[in-house]
Design a protein around this motif. Structure first.
Motif, PDB file in Angstrom:
ATOM      1  N   GLY A 132       7.562 -13.279  -4.605  1.00 18.48           N
ATOM      2  CA  GLY A 132       6.517 -12.268  -4.751  1.00 18.48           C
ATOM      3  C   GLY A 132       5.614 -12.133  -3.539  1.00 18.48           C
ATOM      4  N   THR A 133       5.803 -12.998  -2.524  1.00 18.99           N
ATOM      5  CA  THR A 133       5.019 -12.901  -1.292  1.00 18.99           C
ATOM      6  C   THR A 133       5.442 -11.638  -0.549  1.00 18.99           C
ATOM      7  N   HIS A 134       4.484 -10.855  -0.079  1.00 18.50           N
ATOM      8  CA  HIS A 134       4.797  -9.528   0.445  1.00 18.50           C
ATOM      9  C   HIS A 134       3.800  -9.123   1.530  1.00 18.50           C
ATOM     10  N   THR A 135       4.158  -8.070   2.258  1.00 21.94           N
ATOM     11  CA  THR A 135       3.186  -7.385   3.104  1.00 21.94           C
ATOM     12  C   THR A 135       2.510  -6.337   2.228  1.00 21.94           C
ATOM     13  N   ARG A 136       1.329  -5.891   2.679  1.00 23.60           N
ATOM     14  CA  ARG A 136       0.572  -5.003   1.792  1.00 23.60           C
ATOM     15  C   ARG A 136      -0.368  -4.122   2.590  1.00 23.60           C
ATOM     16  N   THR A 137      -0.523  -2.912   2.089  1.00 21.86           N
ATOM     17  CA  THR A 137      -1.558  -2.009   2.571  1.00 21.86           C
ATOM     18  C   THR A 137      -2.310  -1.503   1.351  1.00 21.86           C
ATOM     19  N   SER A 138      -3.628  -1.470   1.455  1.00 21.46           N
ATOM     20  CA  SER A 138      -4.441  -0.875   0.394  1.00 21.46           C
ATOM     21  C   SER A 138      -5.311   0.207   1.024  1.00 21.46           C
ATOM     22  N   VAL A 139      -5.359   1.359   0.354  1.00 20.97           N
ATOM     23  CA  VAL A 139      -5.981   2.543   0.922  1.00 20.97           C
ATOM     24  C   VAL A 139      -6.852   3.211  -0.128  1.00 20.97           C
ATOM     25  N   GLY A 140      -8.032   3.636   0.271  1.00 13.27           N
ATOM     26  CA  GLY A 140      -8.878   4.446  -0.595  1.00 13.27           C
ATOM     27  C   GLY A 140      -8.535   5.910  -0.425  1.00 13.27           C
ATOM     28  N   VAL A 141      -8.406   6.625  -1.549  1.00 13.44           N
ATOM     29  CA  VAL A 141      -8.048   8.044  -1.517  1.00 13.44           C
ATOM     30  C   VAL A 141      -8.997   8.846  -2.406  1.00 13.44           C
ATOM     31  N   TYR A 142      -9.003  10.155  -2.193  1.00 15.13           N
ATOM     32  CA  TYR A 142      -9.890  11.040  -2.941  1.00 15.13           C
ATOM     33  C   TYR A 142      -9.402  11.283  -4.359  1.00 15.13           C
ATOM     34  N   GLN A 143      -8.087  11.453  -4.550  1.00 19.50           N
ATOM     35  CA  GLN A 143      -7.547  11.804  -5.866  1.00 19.50           C
ATOM     36  C   GLN A 143      -6.139  11.252  -6.014  1.00 19.50           C
ATOM     37  N   LEU A 144      -5.749  10.931  -7.263  1.00 17.06           N
ATOM     38  CA  LEU A 144      -4.395  10.476  -7.575  1.00 17.06           C
ATOM     39  C   LEU A 144      -3.863  11.266  -8.767  1.00 17.06           C
ATOM     40  N   PRO A 145      -2.534  11.296  -8.948  1.00 18.28           N
ATOM     41  CA  PRO A 145      -1.964  12.042 -10.077  1.00 18.28           C
ATOM     42  C   PRO A 145      -2.553  11.616 -11.415  1.00 18.28           C
TER      43      PRO A 145
END
Length: 172
Positions: A132-145
């Motif tokens: 389960g060890t992984h690379t990751r990106t987390s991003v703030g966005v204005y809207q999601l589905p």
């Protein structure tokens, strides 16, 4: 001493979360939720939908809090793992989670995107161990589905030595 399989840990985690990921996983458009290329599986963005309901909605930081957003990330992760489990037949065939991307619908001043993504990362470690060890990106966005608070996509590699002869270009 009894060994717990990843599939059993997945079921135990679903039960602890209070949700079932059995049955159909509804998708919201004309696309494949999972595409395989050789031993690599690409999982489309998953929102925190359980059956027909998106269970965590709104902007993190105003409409919902960090704890609820982490739950949303966990539900998204469980949906992605359910797709992987269906494709491979067992989560024990996962070699590693290569990458996850976590999108957070957030208020203007919310900066805890990584903490939201930690909900997914901790769950992957719990279910898959070192795989389960992984690379990751987390991003703030204005809207999601569907006004979802969180969306997550994932890339997973399959352990080829556990694979009999399988099609190397399956579409889910």
């Amino acid at each position: 001493m009894t060994m717990t399989t990843r599939d059993q840990t997945f079921q135990d985690t679903a039960q602890a979360l209070g949700y079932s990921f059995d049955g159909e996983l509804k998708i919201g458009g004309h696309y494949s939720p999972l595409v395989r290329d050789g031993h690599t599986l690409y999982i489309s963005g998953q929102i925190p939908r359980v059956q027909n309901e998106v269970v965590v909605t709104g902007r993190v930081g105003t409409d919902t809090d960090l704890q609820q957003a982490q739950l949303a990330a966990q539900i998204c992760t469980m949906r992605a793992l359910a797709l992987v489990q269906r494709e491979l037949g067992t989560l024990d065939k996962v070699r590693t989670v290569l990458r996850i991307t976590v999108y957070v619908q957030c208020a203007e001043n919310f900066t805890q995107h990584s903490e939201v993504a930690d909900g997914a990362s901790h769950l992957l470690s719990r279910i898959l161990g070192d795989a389960g060890t992984h690379t990751r990106t987390s991003v703030g966005v204005y809207q999601l589905p569907k006004n979802a608070s969180v969306e997550l996509d994932m890339v997973v590699s399959e352990c080829p030595e556990l694979v009999a002869h399988s099609d190397s270009s399956t579409h889910f």
